[in-house]
Design an enzyme around this catalytic site. Sequence first.
Site, PDB file in Angstrom:
ATOM      1  N   HIS A 294     -25.861   2.447  -9.180  1.00 27.78           N
ATOM      2  CA  HIS A 294     -25.228   3.472  -8.340  1.00 27.78           C
ATOM      3  C   HIS A 294     -25.762   4.864  -8.681  1.00 27.78           C
ATOM      4  O   HIS A 294     -26.199   5.603  -7.801  1.00 27.78           O
ATOM      5  CB  HIS A 294     -23.705   3.413  -8.534  1.00 27.78           C
ATOM      6  CG  HIS A 294     -22.929   4.439  -7.768  1.00 27.78           C
ATOM      7  ND1 HIS A 294     -22.311   4.147  -6.566  1.00 27.78           N
ATOM      8  CD2 HIS A 294     -22.674   5.738  -8.016  1.00 27.78           C
ATOM      9  CE1 HIS A 294     -21.708   5.240  -6.120  1.00 27.78           C
ATOM     10  NE2 HIS A 294     -21.915   6.226  -6.988  1.00 27.78           N
ATOM     11  N   GLU A 295     -25.721   5.208  -9.962  1.00 27.43           N
ATOM     12  CA  GLU A 295     -26.159   6.561 -10.350  1.00 27.43           C
ATOM     13  C   GLU A 295     -27.655   6.727 -10.098  1.00 27.43           C
ATOM     14  O   GLU A 295     -28.103   7.786  -9.647  1.00 27.43           O
ATOM     15  CB  GLU A 295     -25.827   6.843 -11.814  1.00 27.43           C
ATOM     16  CG  GLU A 295     -24.351   6.650 -12.191  1.00 27.43           C
ATOM     17  CD  GLU A 295     -23.361   7.334 -11.274  1.00 27.43           C
ATOM     18  OE1 GLU A 295     -23.696   8.369 -10.676  1.00 27.43           O
ATOM     19  OE2 GLU A 295     -22.229   6.817 -11.138  1.00 27.43           O
ATOM     20  N   GLU A 317     -21.420   9.370  -1.421  1.00 24.95           N
ATOM     21  CA  GLU A 317     -20.701   8.324  -2.152  1.00 24.95           C
ATOM     22  C   GLU A 317     -20.566   7.014  -1.367  1.00 24.95           C
ATOM     23  O   GLU A 317     -20.838   5.944  -1.887  1.00 24.95           O
ATOM     24  CB  GLU A 317     -19.335   8.824  -2.620  1.00 24.95           C
ATOM     25  CG  GLU A 317     -19.409   9.964  -3.645  1.00 24.95           C
ATOM     26  CD  GLU A 317     -20.236   9.634  -4.888  1.00 24.95           C
ATOM     27  OE1 GLU A 317     -20.564   8.450  -5.103  1.00 24.95           O
ATOM     28  OE2 GLU A 317     -20.565  10.569  -5.649  1.00 24.95           O
TER      29      GLU A 317
HETATM   30  N1  TRP Z   1     -20.556  11.562  -8.578  1.00 26.15           N
HETATM   31  C1  TRP Z   1     -20.083  10.624  -9.544  1.00 26.15           C
HETATM   32  C2  TRP Z   1     -20.358   9.242  -8.985  1.00 26.15           C
HETATM   33  O1  TRP Z   1     -19.759   8.782  -8.094  1.00 26.15           O
HETATM   34  C3  TRP Z   1     -18.674  10.689  -9.938  1.00 26.15           C
HETATM   35  C4  TRP Z   1     -18.010  11.948 -10.276  1.00 26.15           C
HETATM   36  C5  TRP Z   1     -17.517  12.850  -9.447  1.00 26.15           C
HETATM   37  C6  TRP Z   1     -17.577  12.381 -11.539  1.00 26.15           C
HETATM   38  N2  TRP Z   1     -16.799  13.794 -10.090  1.00 26.15           N
HETATM   39  C7  TRP Z   1     -16.810  13.523 -11.380  1.00 26.15           C
HETATM   40  C8  TRP Z   1     -17.763  11.893 -12.799  1.00 26.15           C
HETATM   41  C9  TRP Z   1     -16.192  14.162 -12.435  1.00 26.15           C
HETATM   42  C10 TRP Z   1     -17.154  12.549 -13.861  1.00 26.15           C
HETATM   43  C11 TRP Z   1     -16.359  13.665 -13.686  1.00 26.15           C
HETATM   44  O2  TRP Z   1     -21.248   8.590  -9.366  1.00 26.15           O
HETATM   45 ZN    ZN Z   2     -21.420   8.177  -6.798  1.00 29.10          ZN
END
Ligand code: TRP
Ligand code: ZN
Length: 858
Positions: A294-295, A317
Amino acid sequence: MRTETPQPVRLSDYTPPSHLIDTVHLDFDLQPGATRVKATLSVRRNGESDTLVLDGEGLSTHRVRVDGQDHPFEETAETLTLTGLPETFTLETEVQIDPSGNTVLMGLYMSGGRFCTQCEAEGFRRITWFLDRPDVLSRYTVRMEADTAFHHLLANGNLIDSGTLGARHFAVWEDPFPKPCYLFAMVAGELDALEDSFTTMSGRAVALKVFVDPGMASRAEYALDSLKRAMKWDEEVFGREYDLDLFMIVAVRDFNFGAMENKGLNIFNSSLLLADAATATDMDYERIESVVAHEYFHNWTGDRITCRDWFQLCLKEGLTVFRDQEFSADMRGHAVQRIKDVKALRARQFPEDAGPLAHPVRPSSYLKIDNFYTATIYEKGSEVIRMLKALLGDEGFWAGMNLYFERHDGEATTVEAFIQCFADATGKDLDAFFGWYEQAGTPKVTINRRYDAATGQLELTLKQVTAPTPGQPTKTALPLPVALGLLDEDGRVQAETQILVLDGAETTITLEGVKKTPVLSALRGFSAPVKLETDAPADHDYVLLAADTDQFNRWESGQRLGSRLILARAAGEPDPAGETRFAEALGRALDDQAANDAFKALLLSLPSEQDLAMEMQPADPAAIHGARDVLRGRLAEVLADRLIRLHDALAHAGAFSADAEAAGRRALRNAALDLLTARPSEAVIERARAHYGAADNMTDAIGGLNALIALGGEASDTALSAFHARWKHEPLVIDKWFAAQARDPSELALGRVMGLTTHPDFDAKNPNRLRALVGAFASFNPARFHDPDGSGYRFLADWIIATDKVNPMTAARFVEALGGWRRYREDLGGKMREQLQRIAAVEGLSKNVFELATKALA
Ligand code: TRP
Ligand code: ZN
């Protein structure tokens, strides 16, 4: 109550930024208690205004200069305003921050003695004054200086310089790709690295480095392997190649979420990165594989193409979840993956959509964007893309995807622009489809059948309705794909899968040439995120359970049968003969040589109490728990011989493998043991004890521990203390120990959970530990959470209030458990509401918790 009511941010108020920031130079003098941050920004007007308002939070400002001169500024708690600015200028600021005092875990903070950052969504403003919004893209150069004890100095992009200055050292990083500040990341500290390299489709070598706690490098092997498979898969399936020469991942113990896609430097919650057979379960392996992917996938869907504003969150997302689900399906099997994804959607998204916190996949207003990292944006967002693919067909879908990458690379864009690519690539009108992004609520689809044996015609009438949700009293019909096939009553295929499109409130379709009485297999593969009701009799579900070629619907029909029996018993109308028939049908499905073990394990698990509560109005958790237990007992009785045989036969020998097949075997064996505990006896206790004692991997150890906890008594106490003694130095395993006790539905569980909050290993500042105890209790122990005396609700509210002072983002995530109060038996709902009122009345409550508590009460 708060004195001022916070004002929501609205999508309709979007305006482009007053200024753009082309380059950013950050200079960090890293000290845990007092870090100096110098920022040098090249700023350019993006309109007429000579006034710039920057975002900041908790910064102590030392200097502000414009083109080398001190410049007057006006500072509030959250803004810095500069006026009389030239068209283009260099802005220098210098601030001081306190990473070691940062318990919010947003911005720059310490975890395990290391510096790390989390900037999405609005954490960068806790590091320096900036235009903290995703449509301001800049090129970053970062200089970090720290004591040499902080051995590794990491940031986004490529390392361009480094050196030692006595007891201090420094590194300079440059990221060639313009990015929004939420993708900024930096880590400094002592770490071990596991290294490898990947050759991309165009032949470039990319260095891969996974950084973990010293001594833990071998536990990063699975994550690294997953990364390489994800990189390859994205090239082969989406045609996407990695773009830097270096890709790094760092694991940290204190993290608000799962992981973060910072450009070239992903940061992970260690629970989603570290794994070996002894300490990680198969579910951990599965999640690591999917989150690493995912990342990584965000590099294109999120980083290269980012969001114009936070209302577009699903653009990155939902799409990236779709991509990781497809990846996992290719790695582990499509049917089983689909079942698990749908289970997760139903467990987390359906309740959201049915309650006061319901919101569209693209919301139109928020108080705190942190509150919108929800199952609706992520999981339903993915379902919408899946439907798009079903409606356009593979060719149309890929044409649209490719156009999106071509047209929007390097931009911060919108969901409209994304959908427009599919419309342009296929010539189809997707205006009505866009409703999926704007309308909240789960549609209910009904299918009524009329079969005429003489003419061989099957007339299907499909209807959809969506109940009102907060702020959306009337709903429109949305176009949705219904994948459908026909069997006959002997389970033979009559018609292969076809996709019907329901694109209005009601449509009637006639299928010709249906020779025998049809058994309808509708919504195959869960082709749309809806609730389905048909007028088919239970007999047809038995046919599907035995013989449907669509594995998803095979499983689904079993769930439907189980659910009907439990709800009937919960309503005081038990059907013992039906329960026996169901047990026998499951037994035959278990004997099916063609089905795999992972699938059979899913067949054996009954719908969860939470899912059942969604089907009962008003929901009575105690009645559901009791009725479900009775059915479990009946299954255990009828299937006893088979379960024992399975449990014996599936015992593993030889080396551990984390692959899907071995995991499936363990899943089925543990599911068999779990069912056997529904009819406790000395023999079962002995079996559970032996299972636990022989476990040479964490999946079996937890399976054994859970079985012993379910059986209770001395065997349970002994196992729990042995488990703790063995694993007390492994935080990720101790999280499991807390969670196993939090999920125990026995009468005394809340007392034990309360006791555990004073255990020396309990650390309320660590989100993993807090979620393992408090979160698991509220989300996965419905029988105790909904204790009629209200003690479960009070316990949760106490912890929401206490946590809010430390980490509002994590506190807010717990509010949802009280959000569904209107769906519960009146006395329970009233007590849930009381606790929400108590929370909402707290002086100095964070915006995060305030937003969710007040919306839940509205
Ligand atoms: N963007 C990240 C993901 O979905 C998740 C994420 C969003 C996040 N806000 C956050 C992680 C705050 C840690 C803290 O992969
Ligand atoms: Zn994400």
